[in-house]
Scaffold this active site. Structure first.
Site, short mmCIF file in Angstrom:
data_model
loop_
_atom_site.label_atom_id
_atom_site.label_comp_id
_atom_site.label_asym_id
_atom_site.label_seq_id
_atom_site.Cartn_x
_atom_site.Cartn_y
_atom_site.Cartn_z
N LYS A 3 73.97 37.27 46.46
CA LYS A 3 73.65 37.30 47.89
C LYS A 3 72.13 37.30 48.01
O LYS A 3 71.47 38.30 47.79
CB LYS A 3 74.18 38.57 48.57
CG LYS A 3 73.97 38.49 50.08
CD LYS A 3 73.77 39.83 50.75
CE LYS A 3 72.34 40.25 50.95
NZ LYS A 3 71.50 39.42 51.81
N GLU A 44 65.87 47.70 41.10
CA GLU A 44 64.42 47.45 40.99
C GLU A 44 63.86 47.60 42.40
O GLU A 44 64.10 46.76 43.26
CB GLU A 44 64.17 46.02 40.47
CG GLU A 44 64.75 45.73 39.11
CD GLU A 44 64.13 46.57 38.00
OE1 GLU A 44 63.00 47.06 38.18
OE2 GLU A 44 64.79 46.74 36.97
N CYS A 100 56.12 43.89 45.31
CA CYS A 100 56.46 45.26 44.91
C CYS A 100 55.33 45.83 44.06
O CYS A 100 55.12 47.03 44.00
CB CYS A 100 57.77 45.26 44.14
SG CYS A 100 57.80 44.06 42.80
N GLU A 125 55.04 52.86 50.97
CA GLU A 125 54.93 51.42 50.75
C GLU A 125 54.85 50.71 52.11
O GLU A 125 55.77 50.79 52.91
CB GLU A 125 56.15 50.91 49.98
CG GLU A 125 56.04 49.45 49.60
CD GLU A 125 57.28 48.93 48.88
OE1 GLU A 125 58.39 49.18 49.35
OE2 GLU A 125 57.10 48.25 47.85
P1 NAD Z 1 65.54 45.26 51.42
O1 NAD Z 1 65.85 46.50 50.66
O2 NAD Z 1 65.49 45.34 52.89
O3 NAD Z 1 66.61 44.12 51.09
C1 NAD Z 1 66.86 43.72 49.75
C2 NAD Z 1 68.23 43.07 49.71
O4 NAD Z 1 69.21 44.08 49.95
C3 NAD Z 1 68.46 41.99 50.78
O5 NAD Z 1 69.21 40.94 50.24
C4 NAD Z 1 69.24 42.73 51.84
O6 NAD Z 1 70.05 41.89 52.64
C5 NAD Z 1 70.09 43.66 50.99
N1 NAD Z 1 70.60 44.83 51.71
C6 NAD Z 1 70.05 45.45 52.78
N2 NAD Z 1 70.83 46.48 53.17
C7 NAD Z 1 71.89 46.53 52.31
C8 NAD Z 1 73.03 47.36 52.20
N3 NAD Z 1 73.25 48.37 53.06
N4 NAD Z 1 73.91 47.13 51.19
C9 NAD Z 1 73.68 46.12 50.31
N5 NAD Z 1 72.63 45.28 50.39
C10 NAD Z 1 71.74 45.49 51.38
O7 NAD Z 1 64.18 44.71 50.79
P2 NAD Z 1 63.35 43.40 51.18
O8 NAD Z 1 62.68 43.67 52.49
O9 NAD Z 1 64.16 42.18 51.04
O10 NAD Z 1 62.26 43.40 50.00
C11 NAD Z 1 61.19 44.26 49.99
C12 NAD Z 1 61.43 45.46 49.09
O11 NAD Z 1 61.81 45.01 47.81
C13 NAD Z 1 60.16 46.26 48.89
O12 NAD Z 1 60.47 47.63 48.93
C14 NAD Z 1 59.70 45.84 47.50
O13 NAD Z 1 58.90 46.79 46.83
C15 NAD Z 1 61.01 45.64 46.81
N6 NAD Z 1 60.86 44.78 45.64
C16 NAD Z 1 60.98 45.35 44.41
C17 NAD Z 1 60.80 44.57 43.26
C18 NAD Z 1 60.94 45.19 41.89
O14 NAD Z 1 61.21 44.45 40.95
N7 NAD Z 1 60.79 46.48 41.73
C19 NAD Z 1 60.50 43.21 43.39
C20 NAD Z 1 60.40 42.67 44.66
C21 NAD Z 1 60.59 43.46 45.80
#
Ligand code: NAD
Length: 511
Positions: free
Chosen positions: A190, A265, A299, A400
């Site tokens: 997804k 992650e 991130c 963040e």
């Molecule tokens: P997000 O947590 O809002 O969404 C990430 C994914 O999770 C999306 O596909 C979203 O649709 C899904 N999601 C949201 N709610 C969910 C739920 N209740 N159940 C299951 N899936 C759900 O994050 P984002 O805005 O897409 O990305 C930014 C975040 O990602 C930042 O916090 C960033 O630090 C982190 N990030 C971490 C890494 C790493 O490797 N550590 C890399 C890139 C981004």
């Protein structure tokens, strides 16, 4: 790319289309509800990059069933053969790199140089994981019994679910899908709702390279409607999420209910330390790239710069001067250095942190405003923003932001800098600028983070090293390199007794 064509692609190789169905069992299928959503360009929201299926649990169920069927055959394909498909996908991605980079810039805004880098990361990951097809090493070890052979082999887990964020839309999909399929698993992914196209482009390369139907399935949609049922599904034996720590808590909790493998992650608030003896030119250059690359939406973004008092004033002055000159705009323009925020909500979050920083008493030295005039009027643009005199416990130093907002914090020296760096919820990346090898090695040991850079900013990971972090950044797994192979395989220990008699371990031994 045609913007007026709304034809549904008949095959995965049709790049001209703008309506994308889910990809299940090698077929394009509409969401069970028939609902769709738009993927718009954050630099120019008048442009619809694609229309995607707004899926739900029923679509997840269909995709998982397809992946489960495909697993019965795929697990038996020799790993080197599976890896050859991944290798061929790398070659295809090289041919399509420029097109995919443009698609990605249009879908999520980062500048072309960076989206080319994102596609290149998928290519690198494909080559690395293709090599794993002929490694996937496990130990053979002596048995404590005579005439007995002992070894441990890696086995695939089964159906793996992947949930990805939007900021590295092809690279992060590749970190998950490629090791998973080389290890013999099948997948349901997804992608983030803001960036599904880049995942389609990656999967299309794999399918064109010969990936059998059902091995990778794509279901698009929103977190609670698609991500949650995917994490909950009993037939999904491993779930891998990259996203915020808030969503990580939800997905980790769900995964625990059915004891599935779970890799999280998550977020970061990454410190870059600049000591008095640092090469200041280099540190300023690095801090700008780390702070404002991808509009601060990494991130690993360098969101805290901890500067020793001897060089603090000069660093701040020169850093701010350079930040003011960064060219903001549409990433398709090769001269632009910083693109937009991903969407309205993220822009509002970024601006809200400007207010939070001000209210906390930090000094706003540049930026802080939305850009919405002239060329910026249709996008989610914001000025590169720098706060100085930030105290380590302020919210802008602890939380963040995920935007172009950098906090500069003064410190007394190495020990103080490391205390400030570590006194935080997250532990993803970290860095130090110093010419003193003793201080560099102390920092390598003492910074509580999954990644430490010496004389480089907090960004710049390579695919063959473990990637991930400590504390609220994750749950102890790593992507990249051998860490991913560990996550996507299950160990099986095998004992072969060729003594022709019952031998009892721990019991049949001389006292
Ligand atoms: P997000 O947590 O809002 O969404 C990430 C994914 O999770 C999306 O596909 C979203 O649709 C899904 N999601 C949201 N709610 C969910 C739920 N209740 N159940 C299951 N899936 C759900 O994050 P984002 O805005 O897409 O990305 C930014 C975040 O990602 C930042 O916090 C960033 O630090 C982190 N990030 C971490 C890494 C790493 O490797 N550590 C890399 C890139 C981004």
């Amino acid at each position: 790319m045609a913007t007026e064509t709304l034809a549904t692609p008949a095959t995965l190789s049709d790049t001209q289309t703008r309506v994308f169905k889910n990809f299940i069992d090698g077929e394009w299928v509409e969401s069970s509800s028939g609902e769709t959503f738009e993927d718009r360009n954050p630099a120019d929201t008048r442009e619809v990059v694609g229309i995607f299926q707004k899926s739900s649990k029923a679509d997840v169920d269909a995709a998982v069933a397809a992946a489960k069927r495909a697993f019965t055959k795929w697990r038996l394909v020799p790993a080197p053969r599976r890896a050859e498909i991944v290798f061929r996908a790398a070659e295809i991605l090289i041919e399509r790199k420029q097109d995919h980079a443009r698609d990605m810039t249009r879908e999520m805004g980062k500048v072309l140089a960076e989206t080319r880098g994102d596609v290149q990361e998928a290519i690198d990951a494909a080559y690395y994981n293709a090599g794993e097809g002929r490694r996937m090493f496990g130990p053979t070890t002596p048995s404590e019994m005579p005439n007995k052979f002992a070894m441990a082999v890696r086995q695939p887990i089964g159906v793996c679910g992947m949930i990805t964020p939007w900021n590295f839309p092809m690279a992060i999909s590749s970190w998950k899908l490629l090791p998973a399929v080389v290890c013999g698993n099948t997948c349901v992914i997804k992608p983030a709702q803001d960036t599904p196209l880049s995942t389609f482009n990656l999967v299309r390369a794999l399918v064109d390279a010969g990936l059998p139907k059902g091995v990778i399935n794509i279901v698009t949609g929103f977190g609670a409607e698609v991500g949650t049922p995917l994490a909950e599904h009993r037939d999904v034996r491993a779930i891998s999420l990259t996203g915020s720590s808030a969503v990580g808590r939800i997905v980790g909790g769900i995964a625990a209910q059915s004891f599935k493998h779970c890799s999280l992650e998550l977020g970061g608030k990454n410190p870059m330390i600049v000591l008095d003896d640092a090469n200041l030119d280099l540190a300023i250059e690095g801090g700008l790239w780390g702070g404002f690359g991808t509009t601060g939406q990494r991130c690993t973004a360098t969101s805290r710069i901890i500067v020793q008092k001897g060089v603090y004033r000069e660093f701040v002055e020169r850093y701010v001067d350079r930040a003011k000159k960064l060219k903001v705009g549409n990433g398709l323009d090769e001269t632009v250095q910083m693109g937009p925020a991903i969407n309205q909500k993220q822009l509002e979050t970024d601006l809200s942190y400007v207010e939070i920083g001000r209210a906390e008493g930090a000094k706003l030295l540049t930026g802080g405003h939305r850009l919405d005039k002239g060329e910026y009027q249709y996008g989610w643009f914001m000025e590169p923003t720098v706060f100085s005199e930030v105290a380590p416990k302020m919210r802008i130093a602890q939380e963040e932001v995920f935007g172009p907002v950098v906090s500069i914090i003064p410190c007394d020296g190495l020990e103080d800098a490391i205390d400030i760096a570590n006194d935080i919820e997250y532990g993803l990346s970290s860095s130090i600028y110093t010419k003193d090898v003793n201080k560099a090695f102390s920092a390598m040991r003492d910074l509580d983070a999954g990644i430490t850079y010496i004389n480089a900013p907090t960004i710049g990971a390579e695919v063959h090293l473990p990637f991930g972090g400590t504390k609220a950044t994750g749950n102890g797994h790593r992507e990249g390199g051998i860490g991913a192979i560990d996550f996507y395989t299950e160990w099986k220990s095998v004992y072969v007794d060729y003594s022709d008699k019952l031998q009892k371990a721990q019991i049949d031994r001389p006292e």
